[in-house]
Structures are given as structure tokens and as C-alpha cells.
Design a protein around this motif. Structure first.
Motif, short mmCIF file in Angstrom:
data_model
loop_
_atom_site.label_atom_id
_atom_site.label_comp_id
_atom_site.label_asym_id
_atom_site.label_seq_id
_atom_site.Cartn_x
_atom_site.Cartn_y
_atom_site.Cartn_z
N CYS A 271 -3.43 10.91 -11.06
CA CYS A 271 -2.72 11.24 -9.82
C CYS A 271 -1.22 11.35 -10.05
N THR B 92 -5.93 0.32 -6.26
CA THR B 92 -6.91 1.40 -6.31
C THR B 92 -6.54 2.44 -5.26
N ILE B 93 -7.22 3.60 -5.30
CA ILE B 93 -6.94 4.64 -4.31
C ILE B 93 -8.15 4.96 -3.46
N ILE C 197 -2.96 4.52 -1.43
CA ILE C 197 -3.26 3.26 -2.10
C ILE C 197 -4.08 2.39 -1.16
N THR D 168 0.83 -1.20 0.00
CA THR D 168 0.00 0.00 0.00
C THR D 168 0.87 1.25 0.00
N ALA E 8 -4.48 11.35 -1.52
CA ALA E 8 -5.05 10.00 -1.43
C ALA E 8 -3.93 9.01 -1.13
N LEU F 66 -0.36 10.47 -2.73
CA LEU F 66 -0.81 10.90 -4.06
C LEU F 66 -1.56 12.22 -4.00
#
Length: 129
Positions: free
Chosen positions: A124, A99-100, A93, A44, A91, A108
């Protein structure tokens, strides 16, 4: 769903690198990965994305990856509905490493998006921590 390059600041794609995987995890193109103890695994807090798709490769299998850099805009799907999403929101992961989730972290910055529903694509930049 995946982390994929969308545009490159200098117009030149990032060269592929090759690292061994820890093994036991399915690989997907665009899976966020990081090196731990000299081997890649899903993360992540990725520093690379997988460029190979394979069911649970053996430990030590060398795979191609692309380094995540600040000079690239990546296209990444939303993990869940995100009403009120805005450009400039930070954001992180999500647990699926592909995905975010807006507001999850500071890794991000969202610079564009197609919608606010789960699966909609966001553009992003990785900004580090």
C-alpha cells in the motif's frame, strides 16, 4: 502483523525520528502511531510507525519511529477476509493500528497483494486524506 516498509521510491530509507510516548500502551514494531498533545500513541490515522517493542513503557519514554510518507510502499496485513480485493482499492487502518480494512477509509491505496484472507499481505501507499 505490522505496518512495515516494502520499497522506497528513491532507494533511500526514511531516517528515524525520536518522540516521547503517552505511556500505558504496549508497543510493537510496525504499530501505527500519531502525536497528540506532544506524545505518541496508537492511532488508526497514523503519521508514524513504531520501531520499538516494549510492554507499556512509562509516559515520556522516547522511542524511535519512522514517518509514513507517500514515497514508500508499505506491506500491511489484511484485518479480515476481503473477497474481490483489487489493486487501486482504498483502505484504512483497522482498530488494532497494525492491519488494514479495504473500504474503511481513504488513507491508503492498495498497489499489490498476496491474497484475500485475513493476515495476507497487501502492498500500500499512504495517500493522505
Amino acid at each position: 502483523m505490522a505496518i512495515l516498509p516494502y520499497s522506497f521510491d528513491n532507494g533511500q530509507p526514511i531516517p528515524w525520528e525520536y518522540y516521547p510516548v503517552a505511556g500505558g500502551e504496549d508497543l510493537y514494531v510496525g504499530l501505527g502511531m500519531a502525536v497528540t498533545d506532544g506524545q505518541l500513541g496508537p492511532s488508526t490515522e497514523p503519521t508514524f510507525i513504531s520501531l520499538r517493542e516494549e510492554e507499556a513503557p512509562a509516559a515520556g519514554t522516547v522511542i524511535p519511529v519512522m514517518r509514513l510518507t507517500e514515497g514508500v510502499v508499505y506491506e500491511i496485513p489484511l484485518n479480515a477476509d476481503s473477497a474481490g480485493l483489487q489493486i487501486g482499492v482504498h483502505a484504512g487502518i483497522a482498530d488494532d493500528c497494525m492491519t488494514i480494512t479495504p473500504g474503511l477509509g481513504e488513507m491508503l491505496e492498495i498497489v499489490g497483494f498476496d491474497g484475500e484472507q485475513a493476515g495476507d499481505l497487501c502492498r500500500c501507499r499512504f495517500i493522505g486524506e
